[in-house]
Design a protein around this motif. Structure first.
Motif, PDB file in Angstrom:
ATOM      1  N   MET A  20      26.036  45.578  51.415  1.00  0.00           N
ATOM      2  CA  MET A  20      26.350  44.437  52.517  1.00  0.00           C
ATOM      3  C   MET A  20      26.002  44.181  53.789  1.00  0.00           C
ATOM      4  SD  MET A  20      26.566  42.133  49.773  1.00  0.00           S
ATOM      5  CE  MET A  20      27.406  41.068  49.985  1.00  0.00           C
ATOM      6  N   ARG A  21      26.601  45.041  55.055  1.00  0.00           N
ATOM      7  CA  ARG A  21      25.995  45.561  56.257  1.00  0.00           C
ATOM      8  C   ARG A  21      27.747  44.619  56.928  1.00  0.00           C
ATOM      9  NH1 ARG A  21      22.487  43.383  61.057  1.00  0.00           N
ATOM     10  NH2 ARG A  21      22.581  45.126  61.906  1.00  0.00           N
ATOM     11  N   MET A  22      28.666  44.429  56.163  1.00  0.00           N
ATOM     12  CA  MET A  22      29.396  44.183  56.762  1.00  0.00           C
ATOM     13  C   MET A  22      30.306  45.151  57.439  1.00  0.00           C
ATOM     14  SD  MET A  22      30.712  41.330  54.964  1.00  0.00           S
ATOM     15  CE  MET A  22      30.545  41.093  53.341  1.00  0.00           C
ATOM     16  N   TYR A  23      29.286  46.425  58.254  1.00  0.00           N
ATOM     17  CA  TYR A  23      29.822  47.422  59.055  1.00  0.00           C
ATOM     18  C   TYR A  23      28.378  48.146  58.988  1.00  0.00           C
ATOM     19  CZ  TYR A  23      34.622  46.948  57.986  1.00  0.00           C
ATOM     20  OH  TYR A  23      36.123  46.179  57.438  1.00  0.00           O
ATOM     21  N   ASP A  24      28.334  47.922  60.448  1.00  0.00           N
ATOM     22  CA  ASP A  24      26.916  49.037  60.818  1.00  0.00           C
ATOM     23  C   ASP A  24      26.936  50.505  60.630  1.00  0.00           C
ATOM     24  OD1 ASP A  24      25.160  47.610  60.948  1.00  0.00           O
ATOM     25  OD2 ASP A  24      25.000  46.900  63.426  1.00  0.00           O
ATOM     26  N   ILE A  25      26.118  51.123  60.058  1.00  0.00           N
ATOM     27  CA  ILE A  25      26.553  52.254  59.319  1.00  0.00           C
ATOM     28  C   ILE A  25      26.486  53.916  60.894  1.00  0.00           C
ATOM     29  CG2 ILE A  25      25.541  52.923  57.306  1.00  0.00           C
ATOM     30  CD1 ILE A  25      22.813  53.871  58.549  1.00  0.00           C
ATOM     31  N   THR A  26      26.882  54.684  60.894  1.00  0.00           N
ATOM     32  CA  THR A  26      27.248  55.251  61.754  1.00  0.00           C
ATOM     33  C   THR A  26      25.690  56.447  62.175  1.00  0.00           C
ATOM     34  OG1 THR A  26      30.075  55.728  61.586  1.00  0.00           O
ATOM     35  CG2 THR A  26      28.739  57.387  63.527  1.00  0.00           C
ATOM     36  N   SER A  27      25.723  56.799  61.304  1.00  0.00           N
ATOM     37  CA  SER A  27      24.580  57.446  61.382  1.00  0.00           C
ATOM     38  C   SER A  27      23.570  57.459  59.501  1.00  0.00           C
ATOM     39  CB  SER A  27      24.669  59.592  61.758  1.00  0.00           C
ATOM     40  OG  SER A  27      25.171  59.582  60.310  1.00  0.00           O
ATOM     41  N   GLY A  28      22.032  58.463  60.009  1.00  0.00           N
ATOM     42  CA  GLY A  28      21.448  58.458  58.667  1.00  0.00           C
ATOM     43  C   GLY A  28      20.770  56.755  58.861  1.00  0.00           C
ATOM     44  N   GLU A  29      20.282  56.411  57.466  1.00  0.00           N
ATOM     45  CA  GLU A  29      19.302  55.366  57.101  1.00  0.00           C
ATOM     46  C   GLU A  29      19.504  54.397  56.201  1.00  0.00           C
ATOM     47  OE1 GLU A  29      15.183  53.442  58.657  1.00  0.00           O
ATOM     48  OE2 GLU A  29      15.191  55.703  57.582  1.00  0.00           O
ATOM     49  N   ILE A  30      19.831  53.019  55.608  1.00  0.00           N
ATOM     50  CA  ILE A  30      19.863  52.561  54.743  1.00  0.00           C
ATOM     51  C   ILE A  30      18.931  51.037  54.579  1.00  0.00           C
ATOM     52  CG2 ILE A  30      20.991  50.508  53.415  1.00  0.00           C
ATOM     53  CD1 ILE A  30      23.628  51.162  54.236  1.00  0.00           C
ATOM     54  N   LEU A  31      17.864  52.138  53.222  1.00  0.00           N
ATOM     55  CA  LEU A  31      16.366  51.058  53.847  1.00  0.00           C
ATOM     56  C   LEU A  31      16.636  50.025  51.967  1.00  0.00           C
ATOM     57  CD1 LEU A  31      14.083  53.920  53.392  1.00  0.00           C
ATOM     58  CD2 LEU A  31      14.198  52.462  55.390  1.00  0.00           C
ATOM     59  N   ILE A  32      16.084  48.651  51.964  1.00  0.00           N
ATOM     60  CA  ILE A  32      16.317  47.678  51.273  1.00  0.00           C
ATOM     61  C   ILE A  32      14.836  47.365  51.038  1.00  0.00           C
ATOM     62  CG2 ILE A  32      17.092  45.466  50.763  1.00  0.00           C
ATOM     63  CD1 ILE A  32      19.846  47.721  50.596  1.00  0.00           C
ATOM     64  N   ASP A  33      14.268  47.755  49.918  1.00  0.00           N
ATOM     65  CA  ASP A  33      12.691  47.484  49.636  1.00  0.00           C
ATOM     66  C   ASP A  33      11.998  48.611  50.668  1.00  0.00           C
ATOM     67  OD1 ASP A  33      13.731  46.102  47.142  1.00  0.00           O
ATOM     68  OD2 ASP A  33      13.617  44.279  48.900  1.00  0.00           O
ATOM     69  N   GLY A  34      12.883  48.893  50.927  1.00  0.00           N
ATOM     70  CA  GLY A  34      11.696  49.862  51.857  1.00  0.00           C
ATOM     71  C   GLY A  34      11.892  49.333  53.914  1.00  0.00           C
ATOM     72  N   LYS A  35      13.091  48.601  54.096  1.00  0.00           N
ATOM     73  CA  LYS A  35      12.859  48.130  55.099  1.00  0.00           C
ATOM     74  C   LYS A  35      14.766  48.451  55.385  1.00  0.00           C
ATOM     75  CE  LYS A  35       9.427  44.277  54.260  1.00  0.00           C
ATOM     76  NZ  LYS A  35       9.301  42.918  53.931  1.00  0.00           N
ATOM     77  N   ALA A  82      30.112  50.028  49.232  1.00  0.00           N
ATOM     78  CA  ALA A  82      29.983  48.228  48.836  1.00  0.00           C
ATOM     79  C   ALA A  82      29.511  47.370  50.174  1.00  0.00           C
ATOM     80  CB  ALA A  82      30.767  47.639  48.116  1.00  0.00           C
ATOM     81  N   ASN A  83      30.512  47.447  51.277  1.00  0.00           N
ATOM     82  CA  ASN A  83      30.635  47.208  52.400  1.00  0.00           C
ATOM     83  C   ASN A  83      29.259  47.426  52.832  1.00  0.00           C
ATOM     84  OD1 ASN A  83      33.074  45.425  52.292  1.00  0.00           O
ATOM     85  ND2 ASN A  83      34.233  46.713  52.790  1.00  0.00           N
ATOM     86  N   LEU A  84      29.091  48.724  52.959  1.00  0.00           N
ATOM     87  CA  LEU A  84      27.861  48.920  54.251  1.00  0.00           C
ATOM     88  C   LEU A  84      26.397  48.881  53.503  1.00  0.00           C
ATOM     89  CD1 LEU A  84      28.654  52.544  54.800  1.00  0.00           C
ATOM     90  CD2 LEU A  84      28.589  51.037  56.383  1.00  0.00           C
TER      91      LEU A  84
END
Length: 593
Positions: free
Chosen positions: A398-413, A394-396
């Motif tokens: 909401m971008r309370m933290y930045d991920i260490t690796s990989g990718e999170i896409l919101i509406d393709g962005k 949930a925190n990732l």
């Protein structure tokens, strides 16, 4: 002093207060030094006229000499009074410019610190305690204000007065001036030595004060637990130990100052004795007049206050430097999370691609190669054991933290490219740890919006199934909550927090295990309302109870940071894996109850 260079930008900003302030300091000191010369002339007048008065003893002219003598003394007295009135007037102007400037700088600094605190990421608050953060924005800023106000004012005043006094001393008699100022080198050495000690002790005092503030703030926040476990006496003992440590450090500084100030006054006293002794010889030799000795004594006494202030100013500067160093440590920190610039009108499509995350402060890898996809309008549920990484997901998101690796896409962005404020403003987030402010229930519900109507607040409370609890209070929605919402029960706090999220009518809703303190009937009512409100909008619900999430479009089962199963409720039960086992265990628990 290098830490205090940070304040130069404020001096530039308020230069039209600094420049007149310095001018008023110079003028006030001129009117403070000139009376010494008047006193010298008056003293010479007295000695000369007494001799003339005695010379005319038995003659009528003696009365005339007496009258002239009296009028002359009255004139000198009025002149000295007038000069000191002018000095007082310009001292008033000096304080009105420099001291007021220090208050403006204090205001600016507190706002800058608070604004910077809000920019820093969640990880910063994990690493630092609240008491220390508060202390830097209050006690440390106050000590810096004492530097930019009184310390600078008295430092400039002392410097100008020293220059004027030394100039007038040497203009009268250089030999007598040298002897009068002879103790000054010893004073400079003493100040240099004491400065180091004061700086070291000031830093220890500030550090101990932060620890003390943190301890008190934490114990007051957890007063319910303290009383439940009957630990008041134990806390009192620890507080006494911390207070004693602060007292010892403070007393150490006071002892240094107690030795320093009498030493300065002793050196000034030696100057006075040398002035009278050497000055007396100079009068006998005819090099100076008795009035010059009186003038020198006034000069030496005028140096007494600045010399005393020099020690106090030194203490203020050193303590301000220690405090500014602590403030700069945080002001020079850059937020871990930096907002992107791309604006987005949120639809609610979410994609996690091989996302991993490790907490920097503990080294714990909370999320490991997690991949899933949520379409717009879907209801996603996340379940798992305690510590499996649910809240971290949930925190990732909401971008309370930045991920260490990989990718999170919101509406393709990519999430990292989005404007954070705009992105978060379109999400209703209910954290696991409910936090309510010391304000009215109405303002807590309306917290996420700038303008809101009473009808909106009431409807949000109804949707969160807390409306009838609130109207049962004497003041209803205007009921004031205690710190952290202590006035309400656990379930009521959770539902007020849910109402706060729902009133925004968000495009995406994230519930982080926020129904744990709610009974089953109320939970069903809330979920039913959510189904109506979030129709066509993405919902993410983290829970422990399977009854909460069985109607979800997709369920993720987490274990040790990995997705071990995913699917619908029926699909996961048919699979007979971890989800089915968890479901059977909860059924057994309900039957036993």
């Amino acid at each position: 002093m290098k830490h205090l260079f940070f304040l130069n930008k404020y001096f530039i900003k308020y230069k039209w207060r600094v420049i007149p302030g310095v001018l008023f300091v110079v003028i006030s000191n001129i009117f403070g030094v000139v009376p010494a010369q008047v006193i010298g002339h008056a003293f010479n007048l007295i000695t000369e006229n007494i001799a003339i008065y005695r010379l005319y003893n038995g003659f009528d002219r003696q009365e005339i000499v007496y009258d002239i003598f009296g009028y002359s003394l009255l004139f000198f007295g009025v002149l000295i009074l007038f000069l000191y009135l002018l000095r007082g007037l310009f001292l008033f102007f000096m304080r009105q410019t420099i001291i007021l400037m220090s208050r403006h700088i204090e205001f600016d600094m507190k706002n800058e610190i608070y604004a910077h605190y809000q920019k820093l990421s969640l990880g910063f608050y994990r690493r630092n305690n609240t008491g220390d953060l508060m202390n830097r924005a209050t006690e440390d800023v106050n000590r810096v204000r004492m530097y930019v106000g009184p310390a600078i004012m008295y430092a400039i005043n002392t410097t100008v007065l020293f220059c004027l006094v030394i100039y007038f001393m040497f203009s009268v008699n250089s030999t007598l001036a040298i002897y009068a100022l002879l103790p000054l080198p010893i004073l400079v050495i003493a100040i240099y030595y004491v400065n180091t000690i004061i700086n070291q002790k000031s830093e220890k005092i500030q550090e101990q004060l932060s620890r003390l503030s943190s301890f008190v703030q934490e114990r007051f926040s957890g007063i319910r637990v303290m009383k439940s476990y009957v630990r008041e006496s134990h806390a009192q003992e620890i507080f006494a130990e911390e207070s004693n440590a602060y007292k010892r450090n403070s007393m150490g500084l006071v002892k240094v100052q107690a030795f320093f100030y009498p030493t300065m006054l002793l050196l000034v006293g030696i100057s006075t004795i040398l002035t009278i002794y050497i000055g007396g010889k100079q009068v006998i030799d005819g090099a100076i007049t008795p009035g010059n000795i009186a003038e020198f004594i006034v000069y030496v006494n005028q140096l007494t206050f600045p010399v005393t202030m020099l020690g106090w100013v030194t203490t203020l500067v050193q303590r301000a430097a220690a405090s500014q160093k602590r403030i700069n440590e945080f002001l020079h920190l850059h937020p871990d999370i930096k907002s992107g610039k791309e604006e987005i009108s949120l639809n609610g499509n979410i994609t996690f691609q091989n996302v991993s995350f490790t907490y920097a402060d503990t080294g714990i890898e909370a999320i490991k190669e997690v991949s899933f996809e949520v379409k717009k309008g879907q209801f996603l549920a996340i379940i798992g054991k305690t510590g499996s990484g649910k809240s971290t997901l949930a925190n990732l998101l909401m971008r309370m933290y930045d991920i260490t690796s990989g990718e999170i896409l919101i509406d393709g962005k990519p999430l990292g490219t989005l404007d954070l404020q705009e992105y978060r403003s379109q999400i209703g987030f209910v954290p696991q740890e409910v936090f309510l402010f010391s304000d009215s229930i109405k303002n807590n519900i309306a917290f996420g919006l700038n303008t809101v109507t009473d009808l909106q607040v009431e409807q949000a409370a109804k949707d969160a199934a807390v409306y009838y609890n609130i109207v049962g209070f004497d003041q209803q929605f205007e009921t004031m909550l205690g710190e952290r919402g202590i006035t309400l029960s656990g379930g009521q706090k959770q539902r007020v927090s849910i109402a706060r999220a729902l009133i925004k009518e968000p495009q995406m809703l994230v519930f982080d295990d926020c129904l744990s303190a709610v009974d089953t009937k109320t939970e069903e009512e809330i979920l039913s309302n959510l189904g109506r409100l979030m129709n066509g909008r993405t919902s993410i619900l983290i829970a422990h109870r399977i009854s909460t999430i069985k109607n979800a479009d997709k369920i993720l089962v987490l274990d040790e940071g990995r997705i071990v199963e995913q699917g619908t409720h029926l699909e996961l039960l048919k699979h007979g894996g971890a989800y089915a086992e968890l479901y059977q265990n909860q059924l057994l628990e309900e039957e036993n109850l």
